[in-house]
Design an enzyme around this catalytic site. Structure first.
Site, short mmCIF file in Angstrom:
data_model
loop_
_atom_site.label_atom_id
_atom_site.label_comp_id
_atom_site.label_asym_id
_atom_site.label_seq_id
_atom_site.Cartn_x
_atom_site.Cartn_y
_atom_site.Cartn_z
N LYS A 42 0.83 -1.22 0.00
CA LYS A 42 0.00 0.00 0.00
C LYS A 42 0.86 1.27 0.00
CE LYS A 42 -2.02 -1.17 3.91
NZ LYS A 42 -1.36 -2.47 4.14
N ARG B 284 -10.02 0.86 7.92
CA ARG B 284 -9.64 -0.52 8.23
C ARG B 284 -10.75 -1.27 8.93
NH1 ARG B 284 -3.71 0.27 8.34
NH2 ARG B 284 -2.74 -1.64 9.02
N ARG C 232 11.94 -5.60 5.34
CA ARG C 232 11.71 -4.15 5.28
C ARG C 232 12.62 -3.44 6.29
NH1 ARG C 232 5.80 -1.69 5.78
NH2 ARG C 232 5.73 -2.99 7.65
N ARG D 216 10.86 -1.97 11.74
CA ARG D 216 9.70 -1.54 12.50
C ARG D 216 9.44 -2.53 13.63
NH1 ARG D 216 4.75 0.11 8.53
NH2 ARG D 216 3.60 -1.26 9.94
N ARG E 66 -0.88 -9.23 13.02
CA ARG E 66 -1.42 -8.21 12.12
C ARG E 66 -2.22 -8.86 10.99
NH1 ARG E 66 3.94 -5.51 10.63
NH2 ARG E 66 2.77 -4.36 9.08
#
Ligand code: AP5
Ligand code: MG
Length: 222
Positions: free
Chosen positions: A13, A88, A124, A157, A168
Site C-alpha cells: 500500500k 480498516r 523491510r 519496524r 497483524r
C-alpha cells in the site's frame, strides 16, 4: 477524487501510494505514519495508540477517525488524496463517507500471498527520521543500512517482528477484509495484483486514477 488502498500488511500500500503521489501530486495520508509520528512525539494520542500498535492490534476507531478528519481538513487534500491504511473497519468506512461525502472514490485491494508478505516484512527497513521505506531484497538503500535521503541509520519496524506480523495478518482478516464486501457491494472495488513489482501494481491502477482525475477536472470546469 480519493483513492483508498486496501490490502493486507506488506501488500505494498505505502509503496504504491508513493508512486501515485509522485505521479499525480495527490497527498498520501497514511494512518500508520501519522500514528507512528504521534508515538515518537509522545502526544496524548501517541501514548494511547502505542500499546495496540506494538502488539499488531488496531488502534480504537474514534482515535483514528479524529486523526484522519484533521488531516483531510488541510488545504493540500482539497483536490484529492490517497488513503493508505484507512479505513480498516466498517465503522471507519462509514465515518469517512460522512466526513467527506460525495467525493468520487476508487477503492483498490492490493493482493499478495501470505508467504510473499511475511518475506517482505522481514526484509523491510525504515528510516526512523523521515519514514522512508526500503527493503534489503527488493529496494535496498544506496549505502547498506542508511537512509538515502538523510543518512539516518535504518531500523526494523517494531511490529515487523514475525510474531507481530502473524497477529497483524489475523487482525486484517477479521477486521479489515469485511471492507471488500462493503465496497464491492457499492461497485467501487478494483483488484490489483500485488505479487509482482510495485511498478506493475501502479500500472494496473493508473487508468482508473487518470479517468477519475479527468472527470473531476471536467466537473470543476463545468
Ligand atoms: P500500517 O503502517 O498501515 O501497517 P500495515 O497496514 O500493516 O501495512 P504495512 O505498512 O506493513 O504494509 P504496506 O502495505 O504499506 O507495504 P509497504 O509498501 O511498506 O499500520 C501500522 C499499525 O498502525 C497497525 O497495525 C495499527 O496498529 C495502526 N493503524 C494504522 N492504521 C490504522 C487504522 N486505520 N485503524 C486502526 N489502527 C491503525 O511494503 C512492505 C515491504 O515490502 C517494503 O519493504 C517494500 O519495499 C516491499 N515491497 C512492497 N511492494 C513490493 C513489491 N511489489 N515487490 C517487492 N517488494 C515490495
Ligand atoms: Mg505501509
Amino acid at each position: 477524487m480519493r483513492l483508498i488502498l486496501l490490502g493486507a500488511p506488506g501488500s505494498g500500500k505505502g509503496s504504491v501510494a508513493d508512486l501515485v503521489t509522485r505521479a499525480y501530486g495527490l497527498p498520501r495520508v497514511s494512518t500508520g505514519d501519522l500514528l507512528r509520528h504521534a508515538v515518537r512525539e509522545r502526544t496524548p494520542l501517541g501514548i494511547r495508540a502505542e500499546e495496540a500498535m506494538r502488539a499488531g492490534r488496531l488502534v480504537p476507531d474514534d482515535l483514528v477517525i479524529a486523526l484522519v478528519g484533521e488531516r483531510l481538513a488541510a488545504a493540500d487534500a482539497r483536490r484529492g488524496y490517497v488513503l493508505d491504511g484507512f479505513p480498516r473497519t466498517i465503522a471507519q468506512a462509514e465515518s469517512l463517507a460522512r466526513l467527506d461525502p460525495g467525493r468520487p472514490e476508487i477503492v483498490a485491494d492490493i493482493v499478495a500471498g501470505e508467504d510473499v508478505i511475511v518475506r517482505r516484512l522481514e526484509s523491510r527497513r525504515v528510516c526512523p527520521r523521515c519514514d522512508a521505506v526500503y527493503n534489503v531484497v527488493s529496494r535496498p538503500p544506496r549505502r547498506a543500512g542508511f537512509c538515502d535521503r538523510d543518512g539516518e541509520a535504518l531500523v526494523q519496524r517494531d511490529d515487523d517482528r514475525p510474531e507481530v506480523v502473524l497477529n497483524r495478518l489475523r487482525v486484517y482478516h477479521r477486521e479489515t477484509e469485511p471492507l471488500l464486501g462493503y465496497y464491492g457491494a457499492r461497485g467501487a472495488l478494483l483488484r490489483i495484483d500485488g505479487a509482482g513489482t510495485v511498478e506493475a501494481s501502479f500500472a494496473e491502477l493508473r487508468p482508473a486514477v487518470e479517468a477519475a482525475l479527468a472527470s473531476g477536472a471536467k466537473g470543476a470546469a463545468a
